[in-house]
Design a protein around this motif. Structure first.
Motif, PDB file in Angstrom:
ATOM      1  N   SER A   1       0.866  -1.261   0.044  1.00 21.15           N
ATOM      2  CA  SER A   1      -0.056  -0.126  -0.116  1.00 21.15           C
ATOM      3  C   SER A   1       0.694   1.197  -0.120  1.00 21.15           C
ATOM      4  O   SER A   1       0.574   2.039  -0.768  1.00 21.15           O
ATOM      5  N   LEU A   2       2.203   0.760   0.357  1.00 18.61           N
ATOM      6  CA  LEU A   2       2.909   2.121   0.822  1.00 18.61           C
ATOM      7  C   LEU A   2       3.219   2.976  -0.326  1.00 18.61           C
ATOM      8  O   LEU A   2       3.527   3.861  -0.878  1.00 18.61           O
ATOM      9  N   SER A   3       4.205   1.601  -0.653  1.00 21.89           N
ATOM     10  CA  SER A   3       4.656   1.609  -2.814  1.00 21.89           C
ATOM     11  C   SER A   3       3.728   2.529  -3.223  1.00 21.89           C
ATOM     12  O   SER A   3       4.036   2.676  -4.398  1.00 21.89           O
ATOM     13  N   CYS A   4       2.704   1.523  -3.615  1.00 20.86           N
ATOM     14  CA  CYS A   4       1.688   2.137  -4.593  1.00 20.86           C
ATOM     15  C   CYS A   4       1.477   3.397  -4.449  1.00 20.86           C
ATOM     16  O   CYS A   4       0.873   4.294  -5.401  1.00 20.86           O
ATOM     17  N   TYR A   5       1.032   3.980  -3.141  1.00 24.55           N
ATOM     18  CA  TYR A   5       0.544   5.417  -2.341  1.00 24.55           C
ATOM     19  C   TYR A   5       2.409   6.246  -3.047  1.00 24.55           C
ATOM     20  O   TYR A   5       1.673   7.390  -3.645  1.00 24.55           O
ATOM     21  N   SER A   6       3.417   5.734  -2.662  1.00 29.55           N
ATOM     22  CA  SER A   6       4.575   7.374  -2.532  1.00 29.55           C
ATOM     23  C   SER A   6       4.853   6.973  -5.090  1.00 29.55           C
ATOM     24  O   SER A   6       4.908   8.018  -5.658  1.00 29.55           O
ATOM     25  N   TYR A   7       4.595   5.814  -5.323  1.00 23.60           N
ATOM     26  CA  TYR A   7       4.148   5.764  -6.330  1.00 23.60           C
ATOM     27  C   TYR A   7       3.396   6.803  -7.041  1.00 23.60           C
ATOM     28  O   TYR A   7       3.762   7.494  -8.299  1.00 23.60           O
ATOM     29  N   TYR A   8       1.984   6.679  -6.721  1.00 28.89           N
ATOM     30  CA  TYR A   8       0.886   7.002  -7.431  1.00 28.89           C
ATOM     31  C   TYR A   8       1.252   9.339  -6.925  1.00 28.89           C
ATOM     32  O   TYR A   8       1.396  10.056  -7.843  1.00 28.89           O
ATOM     33  N   LYS A   9       2.116   9.736  -5.565  1.00 31.62           N
ATOM     34  CA  LYS A   9       2.592  10.906  -5.439  1.00 31.62           C
ATOM     35  C   LYS A   9       3.902  11.153  -6.773  1.00 31.62           C
ATOM     36  O   LYS A   9       3.850  12.118  -6.602  1.00 31.62           O
ATOM     37  N   VAL A  10       4.683  10.003  -6.695  1.00 31.83           N
ATOM     38  CA  VAL A  10       6.229  10.817  -7.485  1.00 31.83           C
ATOM     39  C   VAL A  10       5.333  10.997  -9.103  1.00 31.83           C
ATOM     40  O   VAL A  10       5.075  11.787  -9.811  1.00 31.83           O
ATOM     41  N   THR A  11       3.931  10.057  -9.320  1.00 30.61           N
ATOM     42  CA  THR A  11       4.064  10.553 -11.004  1.00 30.61           C
ATOM     43  C   THR A  11       2.885  11.263 -11.469  1.00 30.61           C
ATOM     44  O   THR A  11       3.443  12.150 -11.904  1.00 30.61           O
ATOM     45  N   GLU A  12       1.724  11.445  -9.368  1.00 24.61           N
ATOM     46  CA  GLU A  12       1.398  13.150  -9.854  1.00 24.61           C
ATOM     47  C   GLU A  12       2.605  14.585  -9.682  1.00 24.61           C
ATOM     48  O   GLU A  12       2.175  15.092 -10.798  1.00 24.61           O
ATOM     49  N   VAL A  13       3.426  13.949  -9.246  1.00 27.43           N
ATOM     50  CA  VAL A  13       4.477  15.133  -9.661  1.00 27.43           C
ATOM     51  C   VAL A  13       5.101  14.967 -10.645  1.00 27.43           C
ATOM     52  O   VAL A  13       4.794  16.503 -11.156  1.00 27.43           O
ATOM     53  N   GLU A  14       5.398  14.383 -11.072  1.00 28.57           N
ATOM     54  CA  GLU A  14       6.545  14.282 -12.532  1.00 28.57           C
ATOM     55  C   GLU A  14       5.579  14.893 -13.418  1.00 28.57           C
ATOM     56  O   GLU A  14       5.124  15.422 -14.601  1.00 28.57           O
ATOM     57  N   LYS A  15       4.021  14.698 -13.361  1.00 29.55           N
ATOM     58  CA  LYS A  15       3.013  14.849 -14.230  1.00 29.55           C
ATOM     59  C   LYS A  15       3.273  16.658 -14.186  1.00 29.55           C
ATOM     60  O   LYS A  15       3.132  16.850 -15.764  1.00 29.55           O
ATOM     61  N   GLY A  16       3.062  17.302 -13.409  1.00 34.55           N
ATOM     62  CA  GLY A  16       3.170  18.921 -13.339  1.00 34.55           C
ATOM     63  C   GLY A  16       4.284  19.697 -13.548  1.00 34.55           C
ATOM     64  O   GLY A  16       4.228  20.279 -14.005  1.00 34.55           O
ATOM     65  N   ILE A  17       4.925  19.029 -13.867  1.00 37.57           N
ATOM     66  CA  ILE A  17       6.534  19.191 -14.385  1.00 37.57           C
ATOM     67  C   ILE A  17       6.673  18.708 -15.655  1.00 37.57           C
ATOM     68  O   ILE A  17       7.099  19.860 -16.183  1.00 37.57           O
ATOM     69  N   GLN A  18       6.329  17.950 -16.055  1.00 38.96           N
ATOM     70  CA  GLN A  18       6.289  17.763 -17.273  1.00 38.96           C
ATOM     71  C   GLN A  18       5.349  18.989 -17.915  1.00 38.96           C
ATOM     72  O   GLN A  18       5.693  19.683 -18.988  1.00 38.96           O
ATOM     73  N   GLU A  19       4.097  19.102 -17.458  1.00 38.97           N
ATOM     74  CA  GLU A  19       3.351  20.325 -18.199  1.00 38.97           C
ATOM     75  C   GLU A  19       3.852  22.054 -17.878  1.00 38.97           C
ATOM     76  O   GLU A  19       3.793  22.702 -19.036  1.00 38.97           O
ATOM     77  N   ARG A  20       4.889  21.932 -16.208  1.00 37.26           N
ATOM     78  CA  ARG A  20       5.422  23.568 -16.980  1.00 37.26           C
ATOM     79  C   ARG A  20       6.586  23.434 -17.312  1.00 37.26           C
ATOM     80  O   ARG A  20       7.091  24.447 -18.180  1.00 37.26           O
ATOM     81  N   MET A  21       7.439  22.177 -17.564  1.00 38.33           N
ATOM     82  CA  MET A  21       8.545  21.747 -18.930  1.00 38.33           C
ATOM     83  C   MET A  21       8.084  22.029 -20.382  1.00 38.33           C
ATOM     84  O   MET A  21       9.062  22.767 -21.142  1.00 38.33           O
TER      85      MET A  21
END
Length: 126
Positions: free
Chosen positions: A16-36
């Protein structure tokens, strides 16, 4: 029997923790990609001011997200990204477009590396 139940619960918590951390990281990655992606046009036009403003937006977004990611991701990976993001506004305002592009590519590579490390695989769980 108690040990089997405890092991099953611990395994479920780890997954569960692994899934949650992956979700958070991909969410941040999408935000960074949009800004880049917003760097593309000003970079091709060599517009220092717009590029600097967009880099400032990315820097403020990263500062907000880094405090969340620090719980899941190795600090050394985050430090590399933080250093790169902090350099971007000054590189843009200084007209160092080649260095700016290289720094953006380095940030993208680091984020991809973090995503690979957070992906739910057996080796990442152990």
């Amino acid at each position: 029997m108690k040990r089997v139940i405890i092991c099953a619960v611990l395994l479920a918590v780890a997954i569960s923790l692994s899934c949650y951390s992956y979700y958070k990281v991909t969410e941040v990655e999408k935000g960074i990609q949009e800004r880049m992606e917003a760097f593309t046009q000003p970079l091709s036009e060599k517009d220092k001011e717009t590029l600097g403003m967009r880099a400032d937006e990315l820097e403020s977004y990263w500062d907000q997200q880094e405090s969340r990611l620090i719980h899941f991701v190795r600090h050394s990976h985050l430090d590399v990204i933080t250093t790169g993001v902090a350099r971007l506004p000054e590189l843009a305002r200084g007209g160092e477009f080649g260095e700016f592009s290289a720094e953006v590519a380095n940030i993208k590579r680091q984020i991809e590396h973090i995503i690979d490390n957070e992906r739910l695989t057996f080796t990442n769980l152990v």
